[in-house]
Design a protein around this motif. Sequence first.
Motif, PDB file in Angstrom:
ATOM      1  N   ILE A 103       0.991  -1.448  -0.023  1.00  0.00           N
ATOM      2  CA  ILE A 103      -0.087   0.070  -0.100  1.00  0.00           C
ATOM      3  C   ILE A 103       0.824   1.466   0.123  1.00  0.00           C
ATOM      4  O   ILE A 103       0.529   2.058  -0.774  1.00  0.00           O
ATOM      5  N   GLU A 104       1.768   1.276   0.940  1.00  0.00           N
ATOM      6  CA  GLU A 104       2.823   2.492   0.951  1.00  0.00           C
ATOM      7  C   GLU A 104       3.602   2.560  -0.322  1.00  0.00           C
ATOM      8  O   GLU A 104       3.599   3.679  -0.931  1.00  0.00           O
ATOM      9  N   VAL A 105       4.073   1.535  -0.974  1.00  0.00           N
ATOM     10  CA  VAL A 105       4.811   1.566  -2.302  1.00  0.00           C
ATOM     11  C   VAL A 105       3.932   2.130  -3.218  1.00  0.00           C
ATOM     12  O   VAL A 105       4.412   2.921  -4.177  1.00  0.00           O
ATOM     13  N   ALA A 106       2.763   1.395  -3.318  1.00  0.00           N
ATOM     14  CA  ALA A 106       2.014   2.061  -4.614  1.00  0.00           C
ATOM     15  C   ALA A 106       1.477   3.497  -4.429  1.00  0.00           C
ATOM     16  O   ALA A 106       1.414   4.260  -5.376  1.00  0.00           O
ATOM     17  N   GLY A 107       1.344   3.975  -3.320  1.00  0.00           N
ATOM     18  CA  GLY A 107       1.207   5.558  -2.966  1.00  0.00           C
ATOM     19  C   GLY A 107       2.439   6.211  -3.297  1.00  0.00           C
ATOM     20  O   GLY A 107       2.116   7.400  -4.293  1.00  0.00           O
ATOM     21  N   TYR A 108       3.344   5.768  -3.287  1.00  0.00           N
ATOM     22  CA  TYR A 108       4.715   6.753  -3.652  1.00  0.00           C
ATOM     23  C   TYR A 108       4.853   6.410  -5.138  1.00  0.00           C
ATOM     24  O   TYR A 108       5.250   7.493  -5.794  1.00  0.00           O
TER      25      TYR A 108
END
Length: 402
Positions: free
Chosen positions: A18-23
Amino acid sequence: RDFGVFFPILHIILLSSIEVAGYLAAWFAFDMHWTYMHWLVMALMLVVLLVQALLTRPFHAMPQIVPLKGIDWMGALLWCVLWLQVAWLLNYGDWLDWWHSSDFRLVMGTMLITLAVCLQRMMHHPKPYIEPAMWTYHNVVPVILLIGVVEALFSCEHVLEMVYYEEVMHYADHTYEALNRWSLPGIVAGCLFSIGWLKLMRWNVYKLIALALVAFCIYAGGFYVLVDSNISIEQLRIPILWRGFSYAVLCISFMWCLHAIMSFEHFFQALSVFNVLHMFVGGLVGAALHARGMKYYVADGFARCSGYVDSVRLSARAVDFPQMMNGIVEGFLAQSVKILFGWTLIAGLFFAALMLLWDIPMVRHQVKHIPAWPVVGMRVLRGVQRQRRLKRLRHLRRSLKN
């Protein structure tokens, strides 16, 4: 089936993705074009399909394929409609000014009708989508309610932080996502800490939830102390790291609680309710409360400041009025964010203390035997009267001796 290992490893993958997708989405929008993120997602889905088609073979563990019969599809549809109505009410309630909108009242009425139909079907259908027996397990209702409360508390990440970053600090999406990457070490640390707590040490999950809530209080308290228009971006890294740690531990702890208190037959039904609260309902409740709080405290700040702004004082010195008003608005927004982080901190401390008290065996086993408040009042009154009689008796004995 060793969930003490499976749940932490699963959440390392889920929360990190989730965090990597947002970045990645912010990076594509900043350096290229936002549509590239959609192309990347489609390419990844094609890779999954190719792996499934080329590297796997059809295998059925059961001797014959079991069709999708006996599932209450109408019940599933009704529950989906109910959650969509709840999401619409919480998402657009503040925009429509809640009960002052006829659309809001209409959807609220239809939502109550849908809820009644869902409950009637759950109680009388022979194979309901969510069975009533799922709610009868010990502590399942407090756990599910606590999940909703925790998600409401964590909604400050999507409301208060975004208001602060966009309206006060004027960070771009790329800057925010680069800062948000500091939650990744906290996520990994929280998952590894949960493995050690649940699998290696086999300690009590109540204390683990309390520790995660304490970590959330560190995050909320850090923002309460740091929120200002003149801070450095590096100062926000430590609170965000604690936020990732707390969220990872709480997600794992709640899934572990559901696994521990109910059988395999009803576990996935409870997991569906957990994910509804976990994914959007709990967060929307918190977002609605925080949005209402922002509106109230910003208006309250303007009302308090308006008495100090008049045409005489403004004409006494040359000021850039638009720039001055922009600074005043930013100050009110930062002050409102700080106040709401303070209320969130108080709520987090309350629930952390509640979990620590619940972990005490005497409190956990005797809390149901606490009498009603009128009974407590009568017992206190009788105790006061008894003390008065004893006092009069002692006074009488002293007078007889004299």
